[in-house]
Design a protein around this motif. Structure first.
Motif, mmCIF file in Angstrom:
data_model
loop_
_atom_site.group_PDB
_atom_site.id
_atom_site.type_symbol
_atom_site.label_atom_id
_atom_site.label_comp_id
_atom_site.label_asym_id
_atom_site.label_seq_id
_atom_site.Cartn_x
_atom_site.Cartn_y
_atom_site.Cartn_z
ATOM 1 N N TRP A 213 12.133 14.822 73.751
ATOM 2 C CA TRP A 213 13.188 13.837 73.539
ATOM 3 C C TRP A 213 12.727 12.712 72.612
ATOM 4 O O TRP A 213 13.483 12.247 71.760
ATOM 5 N N CYS A 214 11.493 12.268 72.784
ATOM 6 C CA CYS A 214 10.996 11.164 71.964
ATOM 7 C C CYS A 214 10.754 11.602 70.524
ATOM 8 O O CYS A 214 11.033 10.850 69.577
ATOM 9 N N GLU A 215 10.243 12.799 70.336
ATOM 10 C CA GLU A 215 10.059 13.305 68.976
ATOM 11 C C GLU A 215 11.413 13.483 68.287
ATOM 12 O O GLU A 215 11.555 13.202 67.089
ATOM 13 N N GLU A 216 12.411 13.939 69.032
ATOM 14 C CA GLU A 216 13.758 14.055 68.470
ATOM 15 C C GLU A 216 14.320 12.695 68.086
ATOM 16 O O GLU A 216 15.167 12.603 67.183
ATOM 17 N N ALA A 217 13.851 11.649 68.767
ATOM 18 C CA ALA A 217 14.293 10.281 68.454
ATOM 19 C C ALA A 217 13.472 9.657 67.330
ATOM 20 O O ALA A 217 13.630 8.470 67.028
ATOM 21 N N GLY A 218 12.590 10.450 66.716
ATOM 22 C CA GLY A 218 11.826 9.973 65.574
ATOM 23 C C GLY A 218 10.529 9.278 65.908
ATOM 24 O O GLY A 218 9.949 8.603 65.045
ATOM 25 N N CYS A 219 10.045 9.448 67.132
ATOM 26 C CA CYS A 219 8.820 8.778 67.553
ATOM 27 C C CYS A 219 7.583 9.620 67.268
ATOM 28 O O CYS A 219 7.638 10.861 67.228
ATOM 29 N N THR A 220 6.474 8.934 67.105
ATOM 30 C CA THR A 220 5.164 9.573 67.071
ATOM 31 C C THR A 220 4.591 9.528 68.482
ATOM 32 O O THR A 220 4.545 8.465 69.100
ATOM 33 N N VAL A 221 4.160 10.674 68.992
ATOM 34 C CA VAL A 221 3.684 10.764 70.373
ATOM 35 C C VAL A 221 2.175 10.956 70.392
ATOM 36 O O VAL A 221 1.632 11.783 69.648
ATOM 37 N N SER A 222 1.507 10.170 71.248
ATOM 38 C CA SER A 222 0.063 10.332 71.452
ATOM 39 C C SER A 222 -0.230 10.338 72.942
ATOM 40 O O SER A 222 0.538 9.798 73.741
ATOM 41 N N ILE A 223 -1.352 10.966 73.308
ATOM 42 C CA ILE A 223 -1.730 11.126 74.716
ATOM 43 C C ILE A 223 -3.171 10.698 74.864
ATOM 44 O O ILE A 223 -4.038 11.086 74.062
ATOM 45 N N ASP A 224 -3.457 9.889 75.882
ATOM 46 C CA ASP A 224 -4.831 9.442 76.063
ATOM 47 C C ASP A 224 -5.578 10.322 77.066
ATOM 48 O O ASP A 224 -5.035 11.295 77.608
ATOM 49 N N ALA A 225 -6.828 9.956 77.322
ATOM 50 C CA ALA A 225 -7.721 10.829 78.082
ATOM 51 C C ALA A 225 -7.381 10.913 79.560
ATOM 52 O O ALA A 225 -7.886 11.799 80.258
ATOM 53 N N VAL A 226 -6.553 10.019 80.071
ATOM 54 C CA VAL A 226 -6.127 10.120 81.463
ATOM 55 C C VAL A 226 -4.692 10.648 81.554
ATOM 56 O O VAL A 226 -4.103 10.688 82.629
ATOM 57 N N GLY A 227 -4.141 11.064 80.421
ATOM 58 C CA GLY A 227 -2.830 11.699 80.412
ATOM 59 C C GLY A 227 -1.652 10.776 80.214
ATOM 60 O O GLY A 227 -0.503 11.229 80.250
ATOM 61 N N ASN A 228 -1.880 9.479 80.001
ATOM 62 C CA ASN A 228 -0.770 8.586 79.666
ATOM 63 C C ASN A 228 -0.168 9.010 78.331
ATOM 64 O O ASN A 228 -0.894 9.344 77.389
ATOM 65 N N ILE A 229 1.172 8.992 78.247
ATOM 66 C CA ILE A 229 1.872 9.427 77.029
ATOM 67 C C ILE A 229 2.539 8.223 76.380
ATOM 68 O O ILE A 229 3.266 7.465 77.044
ATOM 69 N N PHE A 230 2.331 8.051 75.073
ATOM 70 C CA PHE A 230 2.875 6.925 74.330
ATOM 71 C C PHE A 230 3.776 7.449 73.213
ATOM 72 O O PHE A 230 3.321 8.210 72.353
ATOM 73 N N ALA A 231 5.048 7.061 73.246
ATOM 74 C CA ALA A 231 5.998 7.426 72.190
ATOM 75 C C ALA A 231 6.286 6.174 71.373
ATOM 76 O O ALA A 231 6.846 5.200 71.886
ATOM 77 N N ARG A 232 5.925 6.177 70.112
ATOM 78 C CA ARG A 232 5.969 4.972 69.278
ATOM 79 C C ARG A 232 7.076 5.080 68.229
ATOM 80 O O ARG A 232 7.120 6.031 67.445
ATOM 81 N N ARG A 233 7.958 4.090 68.231
ATOM 82 C CA ARG A 233 8.974 3.938 67.191
ATOM 83 C C ARG A 233 8.483 2.864 66.237
ATOM 84 O O ARG A 233 8.210 1.735 66.658
ATOM 85 N N PRO A 234 8.357 3.158 64.959
ATOM 86 C CA PRO A 234 7.749 2.189 64.044
ATOM 87 C C PRO A 234 8.606 0.939 63.892
ATOM 88 O O PRO A 234 9.829 0.968 64.046
ATOM 89 N N GLY A 235 7.945 -0.160 63.584
ATOM 90 C CA GLY A 235 8.626 -1.412 63.311
ATOM 91 C C GLY A 235 8.521 -1.762 61.845
ATOM 92 O O GLY A 235 7.784 -1.130 61.075
ATOM 93 N N ARG A 236 9.244 -2.799 61.443
ATOM 94 C CA ARG A 236 9.206 -3.219 60.046
ATOM 95 C C ARG A 236 7.830 -3.728 59.655
ATOM 96 O O ARG A 236 7.399 -3.598 58.509
ATOM 97 N N ILE A 237 7.106 -4.317 60.640
ATOM 98 C CA ILE A 237 5.745 -4.817 60.396
ATOM 99 C C ILE A 237 4.804 -3.967 61.263
ATOM 100 O O ILE A 237 4.585 -4.269 62.443
ATOM 101 N N PRO A 238 4.269 -2.895 60.720
ATOM 102 C CA PRO A 238 3.583 -1.890 61.542
ATOM 103 C C PRO A 238 2.320 -2.368 62.234
ATOM 104 O O PRO A 238 1.907 -1.795 63.243
#
Length: 427
Positions: free
Chosen positions: A57-82
């Protein structure tokens, strides 16, 4: 940002209530129980399936998804000031064994709906936005609770956390690898511009007060203890009452003392004996030992300590009167927390701007926001749940209330994004 604020003057109407509700219902199918609830324990295959849907769902919304070593998932929508620190929101999608559809899941999917709404409106935020799924918030399969956010906030070490085992001896690390969510992203050290967490209240106050939005001021401090009382088991018939050393009689006095201490330190005080076992557990044997748990909660540290001191005095007096000994062992200590004033005001202003009934409230439960508050400004948004019932398969919330909470979340995140960029709040 001004254009974004202009288009969001009627934010409540922009939130797609039916889309948010359908997302919640779709997620609830994974681990659905016959009583209408959800059993989706952390790091099981059902959890994997739920994570996969969130990522899609997040990738379909245009987000970049990353996962950390304990399994937390981060879906990032870019901002104007990255390079600005992100405005974050999220919660968890693992459940209790007899859990409901909304605990945690609402916070995650409200975040997804924020992303979708901004896309629908063509709004670009100043700062990046991130929606996070925190690993094992419930602590049902692996202890402790709030595990993923705890590692992120460096409350727990990654190494010790990955070595934690469930009842079958499976480690967190092995479970993460088994479901494919042991990610490469570093767990700690990430900037937090602001963090908001939307959640069902899990209590009856908002419903009782007929309010739609709870502006969460903070979270109760918690101190837990294990108490062991020792007397002498003896025959229930031949032993006269005045010569008994009955550990259960002593325990009954202490249960009453816990209740009185909480009632005497209102508002915001809670005292609970959640577990009590009498030994040897035979109907014609006087209990020679009792093991019990004590749970004290308050928003003010001094009053929390006073509650504990009052009960400890009763424990000592009771043991002396009944010929008992005791062991009182601390098992948890979470200090009271006040959320960031700016985040609290952003939530309150959002509710006011949308014309939603609201009230200040305090969280009596633990949430991932408690740990995130140590990394940056944080706040929470509560919406009512039917009968105040949670951690139960019949847990329920109204679609309109959920959409209202999501609308408040959207406005609060936009306000935080503007503040981080040095702009003027206009919500």
């Amino acid at each position: 940002m001004n254009a974004a604020v202009d288009v969001l003057q009627s934010t409540h109407q922009h939130i797609n209530r039916d889309r948010l509700w359908q997302s919640l219902m779709d997620l609830a199918q994974l681990g659905a129980t016959v009583k209408g609830g959800v059993c989706r324990l952390a790091l099981t295959d059902l959890d994997r399936q739920a994570r996969d849907i969130f990522v899609r769902w997040c990738e379909e919304a245009g987000c970049t998804v990353s996962i950390d070593a304990v399994g937390n998932i981060f879906a990032r929508r870019p901002g104007r000031i990255p390079n600005l620190p992100p405005v974050m929101t999220g919660s968890h999608i693992d459940t209790q064994p007899t859990g409901g559809k909304f605990d945690g899941c609402f916070g995650v999917l409200a975040g997804v709906e924020v992303l979708r709404t901004l896309n629908d409106l063509g709004v670009e935020t100043e700062a990046p936005l991130e929606v996070v799924v925190w690993t094992n918030e419930e602590g049902s399969r692996f202890a402790p609770c709030m595990m993923g956010s705890g590692v992120f906030a460096e409350k727990f070490t990654l190494e010790e956390t990955l070595a934690k085992v469930d009842a079958e001896g499976i480690t967190v690390g092995d479970a993460l690898n088994a479901i494919g969510y042991a990610g490469p992203r570093k767990v700690s050290g990430h900037a937090v511009g602001a963090y908001f967490e939307a959640h069902i209240e899990q209590g009856p106050i908002l419903e009782d007060e007929r309010k739609t939005i709870g502006v969460v001021m903070g979270a109760l401090g918690q101190k837990w203890f294990d108490l062991k009382l020792r007397g002498v088991e003896a025959h229930a018939g031949p032993t006269p009452m005045h010569l008994r050393k009955d550990a259960l009689v002593g325990a009954s006095v202490i249960v009453g003392a816990v209740n009185r201490a909480a009632l005497g330190h209102q508002p915001h005080a809670c005292g609970t004996v959640g577990c009590l076992q009498a030994y040897p557990g035979s109907r014609n044997v006087i209990p020679g030992e009792v093991r019990m748990t004590l749970d004290f909660r308050h928003l003010e540290p001094a009053r929390l300590d006073s509650m504990i001191a009052e009960v400890r005095e009763v424990i000592e007096t009771t043991c002396e009167e009944h010929g008992l000994t005791f062991e009182l062992t601390p098992t948890a200590d979470f200090p009271p927390l006040y959320f960031d004033k700016g985040c609290v005001e952003a939530v309150r202003n959002a509710a006011q701007g949308l014309g939603l009934s609201h009230m200040d409230i305090v969280s009596g439960a633990g949430h991932d926001a408690i740990f995130l508050a140590e990394l940056g400004p944080a706040g929470m948004i509560f919406v009512p749940c039917e009968g105040g019932i949670s951690h139960n398969e019949i847990e329920n919330a109204a679609p309109d209330d959920l959409a209202a909470g999501c609308a408040v979340l959207l406005r609060a995140m936009l306000a935080a994004s503007a503040a981080i960029a040095g702009g003027q709040l206009a919500v």
